[in-house]
Scaffold this motif. Structure first.
Motif, mmCIF file in Angstrom:
data_model
loop_
_atom_site.group_PDB
_atom_site.id
_atom_site.type_symbol
_atom_site.label_atom_id
_atom_site.label_comp_id
_atom_site.label_asym_id
_atom_site.label_seq_id
_atom_site.Cartn_x
_atom_site.Cartn_y
_atom_site.Cartn_z
ATOM 1 N N GLY A 90 3.041 1.950 3.456
ATOM 2 C CA GLY A 90 2.388 1.787 4.760
ATOM 3 C C GLY A 90 2.325 0.287 5.119
ATOM 4 O O GLY A 90 2.375 -0.140 6.047
ATOM 5 N N VAL A 91 2.059 -0.444 3.972
ATOM 6 C CA VAL A 91 1.906 -1.956 4.064
ATOM 7 C C VAL A 91 2.808 -2.582 2.990
ATOM 8 O O VAL A 91 2.877 -2.127 1.859
ATOM 9 C CB VAL A 91 0.599 -2.446 4.040
ATOM 10 C CG1 VAL A 91 0.543 -3.954 4.057
ATOM 11 C CG2 VAL A 91 -0.382 -1.767 5.167
ATOM 12 N N ASP A 92 3.602 -3.543 3.304
ATOM 13 C CA ASP A 92 4.480 -4.068 2.407
ATOM 14 C C ASP A 92 4.218 -5.672 2.544
ATOM 15 O O ASP A 92 4.233 -6.399 3.469
ATOM 16 C CB ASP A 92 6.142 -3.976 2.843
ATOM 17 C CG ASP A 92 7.087 -4.606 1.952
ATOM 18 O OD1 ASP A 92 6.723 -4.675 0.809
ATOM 19 O OD2 ASP A 92 8.154 -4.753 2.396
ATOM 20 N N GLY A 93 4.543 -6.389 1.221
ATOM 21 C CA GLY A 93 4.010 -7.776 1.262
ATOM 22 C C GLY A 93 5.135 -8.489 0.097
ATOM 23 O O GLY A 93 5.186 -7.856 -0.841
ATOM 24 N N ASN A 94 5.239 -9.594 0.324
ATOM 25 C CA ASN A 94 5.794 -10.581 -0.759
ATOM 26 C C ASN A 94 5.232 -11.755 -0.976
ATOM 27 O O ASN A 94 4.661 -12.493 0.060
ATOM 28 C CB ASN A 94 7.406 -11.188 -0.094
ATOM 29 C CG ASN A 94 8.444 -9.763 -0.021
ATOM 30 O OD1 ASN A 94 8.591 -9.042 -1.080
ATOM 31 N ND2 ASN A 94 8.578 -9.544 1.161
ATOM 32 N N GLU A 154 3.698 -1.438 7.774
ATOM 33 C CA GLU A 154 4.986 -0.589 8.145
ATOM 34 C C GLU A 154 4.550 0.892 8.639
ATOM 35 O O GLU A 154 4.696 1.869 7.707
ATOM 36 C CB GLU A 154 5.701 -0.609 6.632
ATOM 37 C CG GLU A 154 6.290 -2.079 6.404
ATOM 38 C CD GLU A 154 7.183 -2.531 7.153
ATOM 39 O OE1 GLU A 154 7.754 -1.892 8.029
ATOM 40 O OE2 GLU A 154 7.356 -3.973 7.170
ATOM 41 N N GLY A 155 3.589 0.834 9.329
ATOM 42 C CA GLY A 155 3.132 2.160 9.828
ATOM 43 C C GLY A 155 1.717 2.371 9.638
ATOM 44 O O GLY A 155 1.099 3.357 9.935
ATOM 45 N N SER A 156 1.356 1.328 8.960
ATOM 46 C CA SER A 156 -0.235 1.346 8.669
ATOM 47 C C SER A 156 -0.750 -0.024 8.788
ATOM 48 O O SER A 156 -0.202 -0.929 8.951
ATOM 49 C CB SER A 156 -0.613 1.792 7.155
ATOM 50 O OG SER A 156 -0.349 3.009 7.047
ATOM 51 N N VAL A 157 -2.195 -0.108 8.849
ATOM 52 C CA VAL A 157 -2.777 -1.445 9.021
ATOM 53 C C VAL A 157 -3.376 -1.744 7.556
ATOM 54 O O VAL A 157 -3.543 -0.577 6.782
ATOM 55 C CB VAL A 157 -3.771 -1.449 10.164
ATOM 56 C CG1 VAL A 157 -2.878 -1.254 11.503
ATOM 57 C CG2 VAL A 157 -4.833 -0.173 10.037
ATOM 58 N N LEU A 180 0.946 -1.150 -0.103
ATOM 59 C CA LEU A 180 0.097 -0.122 0.025
ATOM 60 C C LEU A 180 0.730 1.012 -0.067
ATOM 61 O O LEU A 180 1.587 1.414 0.870
ATOM 62 C CB LEU A 180 -0.801 -0.027 1.252
ATOM 63 C CG LEU A 180 -1.933 -0.893 1.245
ATOM 64 C CD1 LEU A 180 -2.674 -0.917 2.645
ATOM 65 C CD2 LEU A 180 -2.871 -1.097 0.050
ATOM 66 N N TYR A 181 0.817 2.047 -1.259
ATOM 67 C CA TYR A 181 1.469 3.225 -0.969
ATOM 68 C C TYR A 181 0.846 4.312 -1.391
ATOM 69 O O TYR A 181 -0.049 4.429 -2.373
ATOM 70 C CB TYR A 181 2.682 3.113 -2.470
ATOM 71 C CG TYR A 181 3.364 4.363 -2.757
ATOM 72 C CD1 TYR A 181 4.579 4.452 -1.824
ATOM 73 C CD2 TYR A 181 3.317 5.224 -3.678
ATOM 74 C CE1 TYR A 181 5.272 5.745 -2.050
ATOM 75 C CE2 TYR A 181 3.894 6.353 -3.827
ATOM 76 C CZ TYR A 181 4.880 6.715 -3.071
ATOM 77 O OH TYR A 181 5.438 7.844 -3.240
ATOM 78 N N ALA A 182 0.782 5.413 -0.673
ATOM 79 C CA ALA A 182 0.051 6.373 -0.554
ATOM 80 C C ALA A 182 -1.590 6.008 -0.574
ATOM 81 O O ALA A 182 -2.460 6.532 -0.918
ATOM 82 C CB ALA A 182 0.058 7.239 -1.650
#
Length: 236
Positions: free
Chosen positions: A184-188, A205-208, A166-168
């Protein structure tokens, strides 16, 4: 707007060059945008002790970054006398991901080690390593079959990996460093070519994130993996 100007569901430019290492049973150089990884597969007629006399083979991986793969020089881990936790975590991920695409009984009692060396990093190095590592692994298997060392093809299906996040506030495919560092969210997402999932790593990463967000990222990942598998097959 993404920093790169790509659409939300647009991959970076992907290229895979095979046969780049003369002595390896399988090798390739994969480029996903400005992330470049050299992947080699080496065959040994031995297995770890826990598989001795079982008739079952093994696939494992090692991962590392060159000192100037990033914007500043990092010390070689060999110079410190130990691998970092991130390196160990990534190479274990690569190994278990690649094993999911192989029938180890058909491989026979031998080990294939896939080395993934990051030449240049711009986000997604573990995903590029898995995707390129699969190409090197399949080339090594072809070498074994051509020599008559194995009679049955042990390949279950292609393995590829891509990042989403999730970017912006919006789901995006294949994050580069600028996006990854601010996501805000990172996934592989590691998938087989038939869509079955091998592993999913997601973290705030700072967001849900919601179930809807997760489903949107999974849909993007499926699209990205389809494109990566097509690139693998074209290279092979």
């Amino acid at each position: 707007m993404r920093p790169s100007g790509r659409n939300l569901d647009e991959m970076r430019v992907v290229s895979i060059e095979t046969g780049v290492m003369r002595h390896a049973e399988g090798s390739c150089l994969i480029k996903m945008g400005n992330t470049h990884v050299l992947c080699t597969a080496s065959v040994e007629d031995r297995t770890p002790p826990f598989l001795k006399n079982t008739g079952v083979g093994w696939v494992t991986a090692e991962y590392g970054m060159l000192p100037r793969a990033t914007n500043k020089r990092n010390r070689r881990e060999a110079a410190t006398g130990k691998q970092g936790g991130r390196t160990i975590e990534i190479q274990r991920l690569i190994g278990r991901s690649l094993r999911a695409g192989i029938d180890r009984s058909a491989l026979g009692e031998r080990q294939i080690t896939v080395d993934c060396d990051v030449i240049q990093a711009d986000g997604g190095t573990r995903c590029a390593s898995i995707t390129g590592g699969w190409v090197a692994l399949e080339l090594a298997i072809r070498t074994l079959m051509k020599s008559g060392a194995i009679a049955t093809n042990p390949i279950v299906g292609n393995v590829a990996a891509v990042s989403c996040g999730l970017y912006a506030g919006q789901p995006v495919l294949d994050l580069d460093y600028d996006e990854d560092s601010a996501a805000g969210v990172d996934g592989n997402f590691i998938l087989l070519d038939d869509g079955r999932m091998i592993e999913v790593q997601m973290s705030g990463e700072g967001s849900v994130f919601s179930r809807t967000d997760m489903d949107a990222m999974l849909a993007l990942a499926a699209k990205g993996v389809d494109e990566l598998v097509a690139a693998q097959k074209a290279a092979l």
